[in-house]
Every structure is written in C-alpha cells, then in structure tokens.
Design an enzyme around this catalytic site. Structure first.
Site, short mmCIF file in Angstrom:
data_model
loop_
_atom_site.label_atom_id
_atom_site.label_comp_id
_atom_site.label_asym_id
_atom_site.label_seq_id
_atom_site.Cartn_x
_atom_site.Cartn_y
_atom_site.Cartn_z
N ASP A 160 0.84 -1.21 0.00
CA ASP A 160 0.00 0.00 0.00
C ASP A 160 0.87 1.26 0.00
O ASP A 160 0.70 2.15 -0.83
CB ASP A 160 -0.91 0.03 1.23
CG ASP A 160 -1.94 -1.09 1.25
OD1 ASP A 160 -3.08 -0.85 0.83
OD2 ASP A 160 -1.60 -2.21 1.68
N THR A 220 -6.99 -4.77 0.25
CA THR A 220 -5.75 -5.25 0.86
C THR A 220 -5.90 -6.67 1.39
O THR A 220 -4.97 -7.48 1.31
CB THR A 220 -5.30 -4.29 1.98
OG1 THR A 220 -5.09 -2.99 1.42
CG2 THR A 220 -4.01 -4.75 2.62
#
Length: 374
Positions: A55, A152
C-alpha cells in the site's frame, strides 16, 4: 494499435496506464517474495483495516512519478494512506522495507517509458511522497484519486485486489485506470474461495478509459523483463448484453463489515437472480462488469458507513465508457465533487451492464426499502 481516446487527456491517460502497470508489477513481485525485505508485513490501521508494504510503496511510487512528470506544483492527489505509522520511531524496519521496495520499483521506470529518480530515494523523500497525497479533492480543479491497493485483504490472502487511479476535473471523473494483478485477461472471474493458480501469476490486466471516448480498453500486464509499449495492442471491452435477471451474474463485496449481504440477497431474489453472487474484493467488481464477466454489482452499506471516492472513481468511469450504468440506489449519478466521500449517496451503489437491469434493480430497491431496516 490503440484506437482513439479523448485527446484532451492523452498525456494523463498514458502516464496513468504506465504507472499502474508499474504498480501491478511491484505488487506481484512483493507477493512472490522477490522484492524488498519483509514484504508480508501487515499493520492494522486505526479503523482495524489492514495496510501493507505494498500500500505505502505503491502510493509513494505513483506520487513521485506523477509529481515528477507533471510538476509537483500542478499535482493534487487524494489517496487512502498516510505516513503517520511509518513516521513512528518504532517503525524503522517497516520504513526500510517500503524505501527498498519503492527504489526497486522506480529503478524499473525506463522499462515502462517513464523517468526514475537520478539517485535512490531516502526515507524522508519516501515519507514526503506519501504525505503529499493529502488533497481532499472538491468541485474545482484537477485531482488525482488513488487507491494504492484496493482490497488489501484480497492482496494478503492471494485473492483479487486492484490498483485504482483516476483523474477528477471540476468534480467529474475524466480518466480511469484499474490494474487487476490477479484477474486474468483470458479467464473468467471466479469466487474468492481459493488462491489464484500458479499460472495466473503470468496473467493480470489493466483496464482504462477517458471520459467521452465511448470505449474502455484492456491490456495484459508486462511480465518478466518485458518492456511496456504505448500505443499497444490493447483490446476494446464491452459490457454483457444479457438483460434477463435469470441469466445475470451479480457481484458484491466479500466482507460483511460495511456491506449488507442479506439485503442484496433479498433484492436478487425479488428480481429472479438465481446464480450465487460472486463475492470479490476490490474494484475488480467494476472490472468484471466492464468486460462482461458479470452484469450487476450491488453494494448497500450499513448505517454510518461512508463510501470513499478512491474505492469507486476509476471503476465507475471504465464501466460507463464500456456501455454500462452506475448510479446510487435512487438512480442518481455518483457525485465525486464533494471531497473524500461520496456525500449524498442514496442508500447504496448499483452498477449494471445495461439500462434494463438497472431500472429493475432501482425499482426493487424502492419497493423493498421501507422494510429493510438498514
């Protein structure tokens, strides 16, 4: 060869596609353990959602490329992550992992037709690249909208995830790029029940469009030591022509935390949808609608949850230019001009391959809402 795109956004689209290709390469290398130390380091954010090296690394890399290409003073970025956790004195090893990954990724920039930095970035420069993605958007000017790793949990679990990048101009989404590293350009989408097979590591795709072009495109990811070419042999994607609910496939989020599966199931039943829903992480749901793997995506958030623009912007414009329809559950277009959140959203989000299915769903929502207790 590439067909016509909206010339007004040619440069933005080209850079967006290239940098998302780079980001997908970064993510795949992290998943295979061939990039940087501690690639699986997962941290919980204040809202208990996970954040990983991927990320932060994708956000830093894309932020740096956009600022270098268009000029830092010209670039406003609305993005999901901040540098607060990485700036903590106890996060030294985590920051080192991100810095190493960002520099390995930026070193590949020439392969994608982009310019990397003259020297490796230091920790402060990586933190700066992440932190400058602090725009709140709004109705005036140009704002890039980035979800560095959308889904995620899908990334961590080996399922579907996406890199979403969009450009908003005066409150309207005008460019959308969606990288789907585990979504084969040749195979249909399946439920998230298992990890992708090893042969899918050589798959993945990027979808993209510009507003008003009337077409959305899909290209395979660059793999190995391949070099990205632009224009290239991307193919046009179109939504499905199925408009019979009995034959339609619908997508919904995997997680129940911010989505009401039971209400979606009730709408599906009332419409005559008979197939089991595809439960998919991330904006890959929009990708499935755009290329005809599914006909319907419904999301009805639980009370108090506010949808964020980075979870939808890229996917919405790609579906619309591929011939689909996306609105809130009241039938109104989504409003990306209000800042970080989709303010004024009426009950939920409905994306469909065509008007016929869309009108039936909106009608079913109006007919059932008062008894739903959402």
């Amino acid at each position: 060869m590439e067909k016509t795109v909206n010339n007004k956004y040619c440069k933005e689209l080209e850079v967006g596609v290239k940098v998302v290709q780079m980001a997908c390469c970064l993510c795949q290398k992290l998943q295979k353990g061939s990039f940087g130390p501690n690639p699986d380091h997962v941290v919980s954010k204040h809202d208990d959602s996970p954040v990983t090296v991927a990320d932060w690394s994708v956000q830093a890399m894309i932020s740096w490329i956009l600022s270098d290409t268009f000029g830092r003073e010209n670039v406003s970025i609305v993005a999901e992550e901040d540098a607060q956790t990485l700036s903590d004195g106890n996060a030294t090893s985590l920051l080192e992992s991100v810095v190493a990954t960002v520099n390995e990724s930026l070193a590949m920039a020439p392969r994608f037709g982009l310019k990397g930095p003259p020297a490796p970035l230091g920790g402060s420069e990586v933190l700066d690249a992440i932190s400058r993605c602090n725009s709140t958007g709004g109705p005036v000017g140009r704002h890039w909208v980035l979800d560095p790793v959308d889904g995620t949990l899908g990334f961590v679990r080996g399922g579907q995830y996406a890199v979403g990048l969009a450009l908003i101009e005066n409150g309207k989404v005008v460019v959308g790029v969606l990288g789907c590293p585990n979504y084969s350009s040749k195979k249909k989408l399946v439920n998230n029940s298992s990890s992708p097979k090893s042969d899918l590591w050589q798959e993945g795709c990027v979808m993209y469009t510009s507003k008003g072009s009337g077409q959305s495109w899909m290209q395979p990811l660059v793999h190995g030591d391949g070099t990205f070419e632009w224009p290239n042999s991307a193919s046009v994607i179109r939504v499905s022509s199925i408009d019979n609910p009995v034959m339609a496939t619908f997508c919904e989020p995997v997680e129940k935390a911010n989505s009401n599966h039971s209400y979606s199931a009730g709408i599906a039943y009332s419409l005559g949808l008979r197939k089991q829903p595809l439960r998919v992480y991330s904006m890959v749901k929009y990708a499935a609608i755009a290329r005809g793997d599914a006909e319907i995506y419904m999301k009805f958030a639980k009370a108090g949850y506010k949808e964020k623009i980075w979870d939808h912007a890229a996917g919405v414009v790609i579906v619309e230019e591929a011939g689909g329809v996306v609105t809130d559950a009241g039938g109104r277009p989504l409003d990306f001009s209000k800042g970080v959140y989709l303010e004024g959203l009426d009950r939920g989000i409905v994306a469909c391959s065509g008007l016929n299915l869309h009108e039936k769903i909106i009608g079913a929502v109006y007919a059932s809402w008062d008894s739903s207790h959402l």
